[in-house]
Design a protein around this motif. Structure first.
Motif, short mmCIF file in Angstrom:
data_model
loop_
_atom_site.label_atom_id
_atom_site.label_comp_id
_atom_site.label_asym_id
_atom_site.label_seq_id
_atom_site.Cartn_x
_atom_site.Cartn_y
_atom_site.Cartn_z
N VAL A 235 15.51 47.58 35.00
CA VAL A 235 16.13 48.46 35.99
C VAL A 235 16.03 47.85 37.38
O VAL A 235 14.98 47.33 37.77
N VAL A 236 17.14 47.89 38.14
CA VAL A 236 17.12 47.46 39.53
C VAL A 236 17.79 48.54 40.39
O VAL A 236 18.80 49.13 39.98
N PRO A 237 17.25 48.82 41.57
CA PRO A 237 17.93 49.74 42.49
C PRO A 237 19.16 49.07 43.08
O PRO A 237 19.11 47.91 43.49
N THR A 238 20.27 49.78 43.13
CA THR A 238 21.50 49.21 43.67
C THR A 238 22.40 50.36 44.14
O THR A 238 21.91 51.45 44.43
N ARG A 239 23.70 50.12 44.21
CA ARG A 239 24.66 51.14 44.65
C ARG A 239 25.86 51.11 43.72
O ARG A 239 26.17 50.08 43.12
N ILE A 240 26.56 52.23 43.62
CA ILE A 240 27.89 52.23 43.04
C ILE A 240 28.87 52.55 44.16
O ILE A 240 28.65 53.48 44.94
N PRO B 129 23.50 55.47 46.05
CA PRO B 129 22.40 54.65 45.52
C PRO B 129 22.09 55.07 44.09
O PRO B 129 22.05 56.26 43.76
N ILE B 130 21.90 54.08 43.22
CA ILE B 130 21.58 54.34 41.80
C ILE B 130 20.54 53.33 41.33
O ILE B 130 20.30 52.32 41.99
N ASP B 131 19.96 53.61 40.19
CA ASP B 131 19.13 52.65 39.48
C ASP B 131 19.95 52.16 38.29
O ASP B 131 20.28 52.95 37.39
N PHE B 132 20.28 50.86 38.30
CA PHE B 132 21.08 50.30 37.21
C PHE B 132 20.15 49.78 36.12
O PHE B 132 19.25 48.98 36.38
#
Length: 296
Positions: free
Chosen positions: A87-92, A268-271
């Motif tokens: 899991v990495v924090p990122t954005r959609i 912001p999401i966790d992918f």
């Protein structure tokens, strides 16, 4: 995955090749190594450039010895590849696109004979044919229905390379033009091989052209200002959802851009790479729904 291959470019560059071919797993490993290395703040490391399946590190050999840097990166690689973390924090980010638009159509019309595999049609028709789809409309649906991950940013300033989050059997693949064009409109949504791109500036190009994004993704005027971190929209690891728009909405967004009021919808999401690989369309739906719940 096997361990990465380490080579040097002159005195100032360390090249780390995670894989010889692009895959979601390889790109995820690159992202983890690059982020971990950035957090280490090693003296002498000047720049970290993650790519599709590798990363290039520029360093000052008078500050950090090449062997010491390589040892540090190898330790980071071992840590991230042996970790169970997926899991990495990122954005959609939602990107409005006017597909089959007159801007790219005009460019297409100038570069058919001698440049393209099929001079008789347009790029969307050709892309539908080589992917076994019924027509251009079917290709457009396949292009925007599933999200994409930004695998790298570069080649041209601010230009994102994007890999669609679908299994390999359903990857859209389109060859580049037989010969590169000398002109491509800014914000053209293009495709070459399995990668989608958005041309950040006007210039030469060889990718098939499907439409035009409605708002800028690169702001060079911010360089050297206190807003420089907003100069480039995309970052490796971002998730992109294309949203088709018609001419009226495209024009409205253009007016908002001119007025300085347009903002990309992003959340912001966790992918989770493992879920993306194992759950496919179910997980993609969850990613896209994040925009509908908290898009802003």
């Amino acid at each position: 995955m096997t361990r990465a291959r380490y080579t040097y470019g002159g005195d100032e560059f360390l090249f780390v090749e995670v894989s010889e071919e692009m895959s979601l797993a390889a790109n995820f490993t690159v992202t983890l190594i690059a982020r971990e290395l950035q957090e280490h703040h090693l003296n002498g490391v000047i720049e970290i450039c993650p790519a599709n399946a590798s990363l290039l590190i520029r360093f000052n050999p008078e500050v950090i010895a090449p062997g010491d840097l390589e040892d540090s990166v190898r330790s980071i690689e071992e840590k991230v590849t042996d970790s169970a973390n997926s899991v990495v924090p990122t954005r959609i980010i939602e990107v409005p696109v006017w597909y089959d638009d007159p801007v790219t159509a005009e460019v297409v019309s100038r570069f058919r004979e001698g440049y393209h595999q099929d001079p008789s049609g347009n790029d969307l028709d050709y892309a539908a044919t080589v992917n076994g789809l019924e027509d251009a409309s079917a290709f457009i649906r396949a292009h925007h229905q599933s999200p994409w991950i930004v695998s790298m940013v570069g080649f041209v300033a601010g230009l994102p390379f994007m890999y669609q989050l679908v299994d390999r059997e359903h990857q859209l693949e389109v060859p580049k033009y037989l010969s590169p064009r000398t002109d491509t409109a800014p914000l053209t949504v293009g495709h070459g091989g399995c990668f989608a791109v958005i041309y950040s500036v006007r210039g030469a190009g060889g990718y098939q052209m499907f439409g035009i994004a409605a708002a800028p993704i690169y702001h060079p005027e911010l360089q050297g200002t206190d807003q420089e971190d907003q100069m480039i929209l995309f970052r490796p690891g971002d998730i992109v959802k294309f949203r088709p728009v018609e001419e009226a909405e495209y024009r409205r967004i253009q007016q908002e851009v001119e007025a300085g009021s347009f903002r990309y919808r992003q959340v912001p999401i966790d992918f989770d790479m493992e879920r993306a690989l194992e759950e496919g369309a179910v997980y993609n739906t969850e990613l896209v729904e994040a925009l509908n719940v908290d898009g802003r």
